[in-house]
Design a protein around this motif. Structure first.
Motif, short mmCIF file in Angstrom:
data_model
loop_
_atom_site.label_atom_id
_atom_site.label_comp_id
_atom_site.label_asym_id
_atom_site.label_seq_id
_atom_site.Cartn_x
_atom_site.Cartn_y
_atom_site.Cartn_z
N ALA A 125 -1.58 0.56 1.67
CA ALA A 125 -1.61 -0.30 2.87
C ALA A 125 -2.00 -1.72 2.49
CB ALA A 125 -2.55 0.27 3.92
N LEU A 126 -3.00 -1.86 1.63
CA LEU A 126 -3.45 -3.19 1.20
C LEU A 126 -2.40 -3.89 0.33
CD1 LEU A 126 -7.24 -2.60 0.51
CD2 LEU A 126 -6.19 -3.87 2.41
N ALA A 127 -1.55 -3.13 -0.33
CA ALA A 127 -0.47 -3.75 -1.09
C ALA A 127 0.53 -4.42 -0.15
CB ALA A 127 0.24 -2.71 -1.96
N ILE A 128 0.66 -3.88 1.06
CA ILE A 128 1.55 -4.46 2.07
C ILE A 128 0.88 -5.64 2.76
CG2 ILE A 128 2.74 -4.01 4.27
CD1 ILE A 128 2.97 -1.05 3.28
N ASP A 129 -0.40 -5.44 3.13
CA ASP A 129 -1.15 -6.50 3.83
C ASP A 129 -2.56 -6.57 3.24
OD1 ASP A 129 -2.37 -8.29 5.50
OD2 ASP A 129 -2.03 -7.18 7.34
N PRO A 130 -2.78 -7.42 2.23
CA PRO A 130 -4.08 -7.48 1.54
C PRO A 130 -5.23 -7.96 2.42
CG PRO A 130 -2.42 -8.80 0.39
CD PRO A 130 -1.80 -8.31 1.65
N LYS A 131 -4.93 -8.50 3.59
CA LYS A 131 -5.99 -9.01 4.47
C LYS A 131 -6.18 -8.13 5.71
CE LYS A 131 -5.28 -13.77 3.05
NZ LYS A 131 -4.95 -15.13 3.47
N HIS A 132 -5.69 -6.90 5.67
CA HIS A 132 -5.83 -6.01 6.82
C HIS A 132 -7.29 -5.55 6.91
CE1 HIS A 132 -5.13 -2.36 9.33
NE2 HIS A 132 -4.36 -3.24 9.95
N VAL A 133 -7.97 -6.07 7.92
CA VAL A 133 -9.41 -5.90 8.05
C VAL A 133 -9.82 -4.43 8.13
CG1 VAL A 133 -11.40 -6.40 9.54
CG2 VAL A 133 -9.70 -8.17 9.09
N LEU A 143 6.30 7.60 7.73
CA LEU A 143 6.24 6.93 6.42
C LEU A 143 7.56 7.04 5.66
CD1 LEU A 143 2.65 7.90 5.23
CD2 LEU A 143 3.46 5.63 5.87
N ALA A 144 8.29 8.12 5.87
CA ALA A 144 9.59 8.27 5.21
C ALA A 144 10.59 7.25 5.74
CB ALA A 144 10.12 9.69 5.42
N ILE A 145 10.41 6.84 6.99
CA ILE A 145 11.29 5.84 7.59
C ILE A 145 10.86 4.44 7.19
CG2 ILE A 145 12.10 4.88 9.78
CD1 ILE A 145 11.61 7.75 10.94
N ASN A 146 9.54 4.19 7.26
CA ASN A 146 9.02 2.86 6.96
C ASN A 146 7.54 2.98 6.63
OD1 ASN A 146 8.26 0.20 6.83
ND2 ASN A 146 8.87 -0.31 8.90
N SER A 147 7.17 2.60 5.42
CA SER A 147 5.77 2.67 4.99
C SER A 147 4.99 1.47 5.53
CB SER A 147 5.67 2.73 3.47
OG SER A 147 6.22 3.92 3.00
N SER A 148 4.66 1.48 6.79
CA SER A 148 3.90 0.39 7.38
C SER A 148 2.42 0.57 7.07
CB SER A 148 4.10 0.36 8.90
OG SER A 148 3.47 1.47 9.50
N PHE A 149 1.71 -0.56 7.02
CA PHE A 149 0.28 -0.45 6.72
C PHE A 149 -0.45 0.31 7.81
CE2 PHE A 149 -1.40 -3.48 9.70
CZ PHE A 149 -0.42 -4.43 9.85
N ASP A 150 0.02 0.23 9.05
CA ASP A 150 -0.64 0.94 10.15
C ASP A 150 -0.54 2.45 9.96
OD1 ASP A 150 -2.14 0.79 12.52
OD2 ASP A 150 -0.34 1.14 13.74
N ILE A 170 -10.46 -14.28 10.66
CA ILE A 170 -9.72 -13.02 10.84
C ILE A 170 -10.71 -11.87 10.98
CG2 ILE A 170 -8.11 -11.39 9.80
CD1 ILE A 170 -6.80 -13.80 8.41
N ALA A 171 -11.68 -11.79 10.08
CA ALA A 171 -12.66 -10.71 10.10
C ALA A 171 -13.58 -10.84 11.31
CB ALA A 171 -13.47 -10.68 8.82
N ALA A 172 -13.85 -12.06 11.75
CA ALA A 172 -14.74 -12.27 12.90
C ALA A 172 -14.17 -11.66 14.17
CB ALA A 172 -14.99 -13.77 13.09
N GLN A 173 -12.86 -11.53 14.26
CA GLN A 173 -12.25 -10.92 15.43
C GLN A 173 -12.60 -9.45 15.55
OE1 GLN A 173 -8.04 -11.59 15.09
NE2 GLN A 173 -8.27 -13.82 14.99
N LEU A 199 -13.76 -9.15 2.87
CA LEU A 199 -13.88 -9.29 4.32
C LEU A 199 -14.61 -10.58 4.70
CD1 LEU A 199 -14.70 -5.63 5.38
CD2 LEU A 199 -12.72 -6.96 6.11
N CYS A 200 -15.69 -10.86 3.98
CA CYS A 200 -16.45 -12.08 4.26
C CYS A 200 -15.62 -13.34 4.01
CB CYS A 200 -17.73 -12.12 3.42
SG CYS A 200 -18.94 -10.90 3.93
N ASN A 201 -14.76 -13.30 3.02
CA ASN A 201 -13.92 -14.45 2.69
C ASN A 201 -12.77 -14.65 3.68
OD1 ASN A 201 -15.47 -15.18 0.47
ND2 ASN A 201 -14.29 -13.85 -0.90
#
Length: 181
Positions: free
Chosen positions: A136-144, A104-111, A176-179, A170-172
């Motif tokens: 994490a959601l601030a980086i990727d708001p659609k991360h299931v 995280l100190a190098i790169n705050s990735s959502f993963d 993406i969520a179906a995967q 998630l429903c919206n």
């Protein structure tokens, strides 16, 4: 650590590179070039062999390979992340947290934030988990997975309205969520 060069047997004029276990004629004169190439090869080899060990449940060997890879490239995010996962699976949360924090100190990735959040949930630190999930959601708001994890956290905390908001998101998401189902 730099790969070292040694003579495999008496009377030979060729040199062997410990970094890639290959013979390099005239290695003494091209040692710097060979060493750089062998570092690149050894990093990739150690990381990939570590991944294979994980797939076969040989976690101690995987850890050794990942640490060897990090000796060549100490800031490689995926390797730091994989070592954090490995430490967590081995029941060593402090070491897992240290590797995640290093990543995280190098790169705050959502993963990485997702994994740190999961680690906090696992060890009873819901406020820290929520902070990681929200970052994490601030980086990727659609991360299931993060939406699901945060919703689950809110359910465990007795906050159904907030959990429902994540379910609605998630429903919206539709396809993406179906995967993930």
């Amino acid at each position: 650590k730099q790969p070292s060069f040694g003579v495999p047997g008496e009377g030979t004029k060729r040199r062997w590179c410990v970094g890639c276990a290959k013979e390099h004629p005239g290695a003494a004169s091209i040692k710097a070039n060979v060493t750089a190439k062998c570092q690149e090869i050894s990093f990739d080899a150690f990381r990939r062999v570590g991944d294979l060990y994980v797939k076969h449940g040989r976690l101690a060997e995987a850890q050794h390979c990942y640490e060897r890879a990090l000796a060549v490239d100490p800031n490689h995010l995926k390797t730091l992340h994989n070592l954090g996962i490995l430490h967590d699976e081995q029941g060593r949360p402090a070491e897992a947290q240290a590797r995640y924090d290093q990543a995280l100190a190098i790169n705050s990735s959502f993963d990485a934030l997702q994994r740190v959040g999961d680690l906090h949930v696992k060890h009873g630190r819901p406020a820290e988990a929520q902070d990681c999930y929200e970052r994490a959601l601030a980086i990727d708001p659609k991360h299931v997975l993060t939406l699901y994890s945060l919703g689950l956290l809110h359910v465990k905390q007795g906050r159904p309205a907030e959990a429902q908001a994540h379910v609605d998101t998630l429903c919206n998401l539709g396809d993406i969520a179906a995967q993930w189902t």
